[in-house]
Scaffold this active site. Structure first.
Site, PDB file in Angstrom:
ATOM      1  N   HIS A 100      66.376  38.954 199.539  1.00 28.12           N
ATOM      2  CA  HIS A 100      65.952  37.688 199.908  1.00 28.12           C
ATOM      3  C   HIS A 100      65.141  36.886 198.853  1.00 28.12           C
ATOM      4  O   HIS A 100      64.364  37.684 198.125  1.00 28.12           O
ATOM      5  CB  HIS A 100      64.984  37.689 201.181  1.00 28.12           C
ATOM      6  CG  HIS A 100      65.731  38.431 202.379  1.00 28.12           C
ATOM      7  ND1 HIS A 100      66.939  37.672 203.113  1.00 28.12           N
ATOM      8  CD2 HIS A 100      65.561  39.394 202.920  1.00 28.12           C
ATOM      9  CE1 HIS A 100      67.138  38.471 203.976  1.00 28.12           C
ATOM     10  NE2 HIS A 100      66.414  39.742 204.049  1.00 28.12           N
TER      11      HIS A 100
ATOM     12  N   CYS B  80      70.908  45.005 208.239  1.00 28.52           N
ATOM     13  CA  CYS B  80      69.704  45.009 207.586  1.00 28.52           C
ATOM     14  C   CYS B  80      69.367  46.558 207.134  1.00 28.52           C
ATOM     15  O   CYS B  80      68.365  46.826 206.408  1.00 28.52           O
ATOM     16  CB  CYS B  80      68.351  44.429 208.199  1.00 28.52           C
ATOM     17  SG  CYS B  80      68.602  42.652 208.731  1.00 28.52           S
TER      18      CYS B  80
ATOM     19  N   ASP C 193      57.387  40.382 193.105  1.00 26.77           N
ATOM     20  CA  ASP C 193      58.665  39.656 192.733  1.00 26.77           C
ATOM     21  C   ASP C 193      59.656  40.219 191.947  1.00 26.77           C
ATOM     22  O   ASP C 193      58.937  41.116 191.105  1.00 26.77           O
ATOM     23  CB  ASP C 193      58.114  38.432 191.799  1.00 26.77           C
ATOM     24  CG  ASP C 193      59.279  37.425 191.661  1.00 26.77           C
ATOM     25  OD1 ASP C 193      60.100  37.329 192.238  1.00 26.77           O
ATOM     26  OD2 ASP C 193      59.102  36.818 190.361  1.00 26.77           O
ATOM     27  N   HIS C 194      60.922  40.325 192.195  1.00 27.12           N
ATOM     28  CA  HIS C 194      61.768  41.152 191.436  1.00 27.12           C
ATOM     29  C   HIS C 194      61.952  42.495 191.767  1.00 27.12           C
ATOM     30  O   HIS C 194      62.057  43.268 190.956  1.00 27.12           O
ATOM     31  CB  HIS C 194      61.920  40.812 189.927  1.00 27.12           C
ATOM     32  CG  HIS C 194      62.738  39.427 189.960  1.00 27.12           C
ATOM     33  ND1 HIS C 194      62.048  38.041 190.156  1.00 27.12           N
ATOM     34  CD2 HIS C 194      64.020  39.195 189.220  1.00 27.12           C
ATOM     35  CE1 HIS C 194      62.871  37.323 189.751  1.00 27.12           C
ATOM     36  NE2 HIS C 194      64.193  37.687 189.348  1.00 27.12           N
TER      37      HIS C 194
ATOM     38  N   HIS D 226      69.773  45.126 200.509  1.00 21.84           N
ATOM     39  CA  HIS D 226      70.078  43.555 200.355  1.00 21.84           C
ATOM     40  C   HIS D 226      68.844  43.145 199.898  1.00 21.84           C
ATOM     41  O   HIS D 226      67.639  43.705 199.608  1.00 21.84           O
ATOM     42  CB  HIS D 226      70.725  43.345 201.564  1.00 21.84           C
ATOM     43  CG  HIS D 226      69.604  43.137 202.688  1.00 21.84           C
ATOM     44  ND1 HIS D 226      69.325  44.188 203.493  1.00 21.84           N
ATOM     45  CD2 HIS D 226      69.035  41.888 203.374  1.00 21.84           C
ATOM     46  CE1 HIS D 226      68.233  43.743 204.522  1.00 21.84           C
ATOM     47  NE2 HIS D 226      68.272  42.486 204.416  1.00 21.84           N
TER      48      HIS D 226
ATOM     49  N   GLU E  56      61.651  34.426 205.557  1.00 22.26           N
ATOM     50  CA  GLU E  56      62.659  35.759 205.037  1.00 22.26           C
ATOM     51  C   GLU E  56      64.300  34.888 204.674  1.00 22.26           C
ATOM     52  O   GLU E  56      64.649  35.379 203.604  1.00 22.26           O
ATOM     53  CB  GLU E  56      63.054  36.683 206.266  1.00 22.26           C
ATOM     54  CG  GLU E  56      63.692  37.881 205.558  1.00 22.26           C
ATOM     55  CD  GLU E  56      63.680  38.847 206.498  1.00 22.26           C
ATOM     56  OE1 GLU E  56      62.992  39.913 206.212  1.00 22.26           O
ATOM     57  OE2 GLU E  56      64.508  38.788 207.758  1.00 22.26           O
TER      58      GLU E  56
ATOM     59  N   HIS F  62      65.164  44.811 199.903  1.00 23.62           N
ATOM     60  CA  HIS F  62      64.440  45.630 200.743  1.00 23.62           C
ATOM     61  C   HIS F  62      65.494  46.217 201.682  1.00 23.62           C
ATOM     62  O   HIS F  62      66.831  45.825 201.794  1.00 23.62           O
ATOM     63  CB  HIS F  62      63.404  44.780 201.671  1.00 23.62           C
ATOM     64  CG  HIS F  62      63.958  44.216 202.866  1.00 23.62           C
ATOM     65  ND1 HIS F  62      63.051  43.875 204.075  1.00 23.62           N
ATOM     66  CD2 HIS F  62      65.190  43.306 202.982  1.00 23.62           C
ATOM     67  CE1 HIS F  62      63.780  43.011 204.818  1.00 23.62           C
ATOM     68  NE2 HIS F  62      65.211  42.916 204.316  1.00 23.62           N
TER      69      HIS F  62
END
Lengths: 135, 135, 135, 135, 135, 135
Positions: C42, C34, C80-81, C40, C125, C15
């Site tokens: 998480h 950020c 996810d991913h 980047h 996060e 994100h």
């Protein structure tokens, strides 16, 4: 079939890092906050591992209950809720760094094990700093 | 008395797994979800361990503060909140799998250690997947 | 007898935080690292809790398997991913902060629960930053 | 460049420790609470590690998805939600201590790996007791 | 100044989920693997919290040692290394789901607390499934 | 849309529990090992949570970086690597139990928050003992 069996334990203690042969400035520059003469403290987490052959009669390398009791007798009763520098004989003349504490624990436990068994001591000083000693 | 001292660190990054010599179908069949061309990301947890002799004057193998600062300078500042494929030079031509990231971290840290010291890098890509490289 | 039942789940995603109405300098000063335009990522850890009455016939508030499947269908398969900004419709016009992601997850899950049941969403996060939303 | 890749997995099972050649008193004195003839149980946490060379084409030692699937097929489907003594053939005549369970898991997984790869099995019986077997 | 004090404890047990009024097929379809008639088991992690006023003389809401001893007497000695269905009276006629176990623990502990104190029981059946009961 | 945002922090400190109005025997019988006049210590883990409305412009309840800096300025710099009884003014006349430390932390942080925001302080004295204060 050699297997390593591991047991986690815990003790809380106060300590201070310093070298009595140095003056305050030198101690401060090397040990920083850890040199506080009023002490600070940690929840030490300890993992003791014994590697040996599985006894075919019991299926155990070593009874975990005996290992737990050994750690309690040799480490927890000696160190828990203590000031390491003031109250633990081994640290009268030895700086209680995590490295040195791990070596002292190793030396206290090793004589109680079978000579065919290997010992490993992992000591967490904080959740982010830990040391490992295998003799 | 050789002791291993370990320090945990952390960085977040985006990445994508693919082999530029393969077409999209082949990349998809090998790397699956990890091949998403829009990237995905991880909270990488890193454990750096240095094995060496205890310095009898300090009681340290290595000052943990120096190890923390070294990891910050060489790893966190280079990787944290970055897109590994796009922004980190080592991964311009190297697939940023956990295995390759661990090797790159090892190669960045090793020259800063004493030649008598051994280095181990453990890298968690997720809480359930991790890799270990010792050179 | 109202009991809260909780299920942990996991997804990885990329994100970027930014406000499209601001220029780059303003985004940089508010969102810092950020705001990296290359993204980047998480490992998001998610805890979904449902509070309701124990069904006396099953002893369950809600079958954990159904809760696990619901989280998989509504959250893991959607996030996810993925790159949250690019690939998840809810974040086309909503900044994917942890707070907003938790609200979106809540809104996706709530319609699937009984009206007598309360929902809580906890989203990590990083291991040190997390948020809680209860509607 | 040899790297160790590790994958965590999980299974729940009931078991009982005893030696059928001993009478109840002897079993009780050696195995204590673990000898309960009505069984007790654990959430076993498993870490399977494979050490091998990085494949330069993929950047993988081994695809973690394949390792996850192998653990699922060989360990989770055989042990999860089972009574180890009653339902798992290997423990019909072998005491299901953590040590023996780790050896059985190793023996089930090893034939599926490349002969150049090394295998390590770590099994947590409780958060405080665990064993490691490397063949 | 009302503060909540919390203490973690642990017990291992075997159990089976089923409703004796249903036939095997119905039990299987509702409880799945958890219905295994040979039992399976868990490492239950328990967090007991007591909310009350700080005693200005001691600085305690409740002596954690007393809370630890109470949990040991009422919960660990009753449940640890037991088969919940077979050996624990409360589950002779009550399905030992996590929800019901939490309620039983609450009911065993509550009479030992001051009437001005509130009680909360959190029970982890696995690291990913847990329940909370507050009366 | 009110969301709770939480940040974990850490400090190490030495302390001793006692009531100066009691004699040594009374202190010993109430506080046991924690009354050691040479002090012991802990790794305190702290979770600070702020509940407030999501700012629609940023998507934040509160910038986690500001919360991290506030905890550092008010708590870590005051308590970390300190002897709480000797060096922290608040505990000159207040017994540094976990309960009282949590209240002191709350009182130090609250004035820095918006009046519309709620504050919660969770303090782990050990991994098994923790307290929660919400004002």
């Amino acid at each position: 079939m050699r297997v390593k069996v591991s047991r986690k334990a815990h003790f809380n203690a106060a300590h201070r890092l310093y070298n009595p042969e140095w003056d305050m400035d030198k101690n401060q520059s090397v040990f920083g906050l850890c040199n506080n003469p009023n002490y600070h403290g940690h929840n030490y987490e300890l993992i003791v591992s014994v590697t040996g052959d599985i006894d075919p009669v019991t299926g155990y390398v070593m009874d975990m209950k005996l290992l737990k009791d050994l750690i309690k007798a040799e480490v927890e009763e000696a160190f828990d809720h203590k000031n390491l520098n003031v109250e633990v004989p081994e640290f009268q003349t030895l700086n209680p760094t995590a490295e040195n504490i791990a070596v002292v624990i190793y030396n206290k436990l090793k004589p109680h094990l079978d000579s065919s068994q290997e010992l490993e001591v992992v000591l967490y000083e904080t959740p982010r700093n830990f040391v490992t000693y295998t003799g």
